[in-house]
Design a protein around this motif. Structure first.
Motif, PDB file in Angstrom:
ATOM      1  N   UNK A  19      -6.659   2.284  -3.708  1.00  0.00           N
ATOM      2  CA  UNK A  19      -6.129   2.541  -5.049  1.00  0.00           C
ATOM      3  C   UNK A  19      -4.731   3.137  -5.022  1.00  0.00           C
ATOM      4  N   UNK A  20      -4.450   3.979  -4.051  1.00  0.00           N
ATOM      5  CA  UNK A  20      -3.106   4.555  -3.917  1.00  0.00           C
ATOM      6  C   UNK A  20      -2.099   3.482  -3.527  1.00  0.00           C
ATOM      7  N   UNK A  21      -2.482   2.622  -2.601  1.00  0.00           N
ATOM      8  CA  UNK A  21      -1.590   1.523  -2.195  1.00  0.00           C
ATOM      9  C   UNK A  21      -1.328   0.625  -3.398  1.00  0.00           C
ATOM     10  N   UNK A  22      -2.374   0.331  -4.141  1.00  0.00           N
ATOM     11  CA  UNK A  22      -2.229  -0.505  -5.335  1.00  0.00           C
ATOM     12  C   UNK A  22      -1.256   0.128  -6.324  1.00  0.00           C
ATOM     13  N   UNK A  23      -1.390   1.420  -6.536  1.00  0.00           N
ATOM     14  CA  UNK A  23      -0.511   2.130  -7.472  1.00  0.00           C
ATOM     15  C   UNK A  23       0.934   2.132  -6.971  1.00  0.00           C
ATOM     16  N   UNK A  24       1.134   2.406  -5.696  1.00  0.00           N
ATOM     17  CA  UNK A  24       2.481   2.464  -5.123  1.00  0.00           C
ATOM     18  C   UNK A  24       3.187   1.112  -5.193  1.00  0.00           C
ATOM     19  N   UNK A  25       2.435   0.030  -4.988  1.00  0.00           N
ATOM     20  CA  UNK A  25       3.029  -1.306  -5.013  1.00  0.00           C
ATOM     21  C   UNK A  25       3.085  -1.894  -6.419  1.00  0.00           C
ATOM     22  N   UNK A  26       2.385  -1.255  -7.357  1.00  0.00           N
ATOM     23  CA  UNK A  26       2.329  -1.730  -8.746  1.00  0.00           C
ATOM     24  C   UNK A  26       1.864  -3.189  -8.823  1.00  0.00           C
ATOM     25  N   UNK A  27       0.740  -3.452  -8.143  1.00  0.00           N
ATOM     26  CA  UNK A  27       0.136  -4.782  -8.172  1.00  0.00           C
ATOM     27  C   UNK A  27      -1.325  -4.652  -8.587  1.00  0.00           C
ATOM     28  N   UNK A  28      -1.921  -5.765  -8.976  1.00  0.00           N
ATOM     29  CA  UNK A  28      -3.336  -5.757  -9.333  1.00  0.00           C
ATOM     30  C   UNK A  28      -4.187  -5.613  -8.075  1.00  0.00           C
ATOM     31  N   UNK A  29      -5.425  -5.219  -8.269  1.00  0.00           N
ATOM     32  CA  UNK A  29      -6.351  -5.092  -7.144  1.00  0.00           C
ATOM     33  C   UNK A  29      -6.541  -6.427  -6.438  1.00  0.00           C
ATOM     34  N   UNK A  30      -6.584  -7.512  -7.213  1.00  0.00           N
ATOM     35  CA  UNK A  30      -6.790  -8.828  -6.585  1.00  0.00           C
ATOM     36  C   UNK A  30      -5.584  -9.245  -5.747  1.00  0.00           C
ATOM     37  N   UNK A  31      -4.384  -8.966  -6.212  1.00  0.00           N
ATOM     38  CA  UNK A  31      -3.175  -9.286  -5.430  1.00  0.00           C
ATOM     39  C   UNK A  31      -3.164  -8.472  -4.139  1.00  0.00           C
ATOM     40  N   UNK A  32      -3.429  -7.191  -4.248  1.00  0.00           N
ATOM     41  CA  UNK A  32      -3.448  -6.343  -3.060  1.00  0.00           C
ATOM     42  C   UNK A  32      -4.530  -6.803  -2.092  1.00  0.00           C
TER      43      UNK A  32
END
Length: 106
Positions: free
Chosen positions: A37-50
């Motif tokens: 979730x932190x990586x997702x937030x930092x990259x500003x991408x959806x969970x599916x993209x990440x």
């Protein structure tokens, strides 16, 4: 305009080079380990993209995940493997070789 792979410096890694995967590797190299979730937030991408990018990195042996329960919820933690860290550092060196030394005239 396509680059011939023979023209690329040693260490250039097309798997890592994709912008989001490069950012994932950079974050994990610095952090050591980070929650999905932190990586997702930092990259500003959806969970599916990440998830798709992490899967590519995991399939290459560059990233591993650890699942743990925290605050009664299952969390996924990501980290670079030794192979992933070496590939990331090699890719950075290849990018520096492509860019070359800074022009002192600028």
């Amino acid at each position: 305009m396509s680059a011939d792979t023979h023209d690329l410096p040693e260490g250039f890694d097309a798997t890592i080079h994709a912008p989001n995967r490069l950012r994932i590797c950079a974050l994990l190299d610095t952090a050591g380990e980070a929650e999905f979730g932190l990586v997702q937030k930092q990259l500003a991408v959806s969970a599916s993209v990440l998830s798709k990018h992490v899967t590519v990195l995991m399939d290459a042996g560059y990233v591993e995940q650890r699942k743990a329960v925290r605050d009664t919820r299952q969390r996924v933690w990501l980290r670079l493997t030794r192979r992933g860290r070496d590939a990331y550092q090699g890719h950075l060196a290849a990018l520096r070789a492509i860019v070359g030394p800074p022009d002192p005239a600028l």
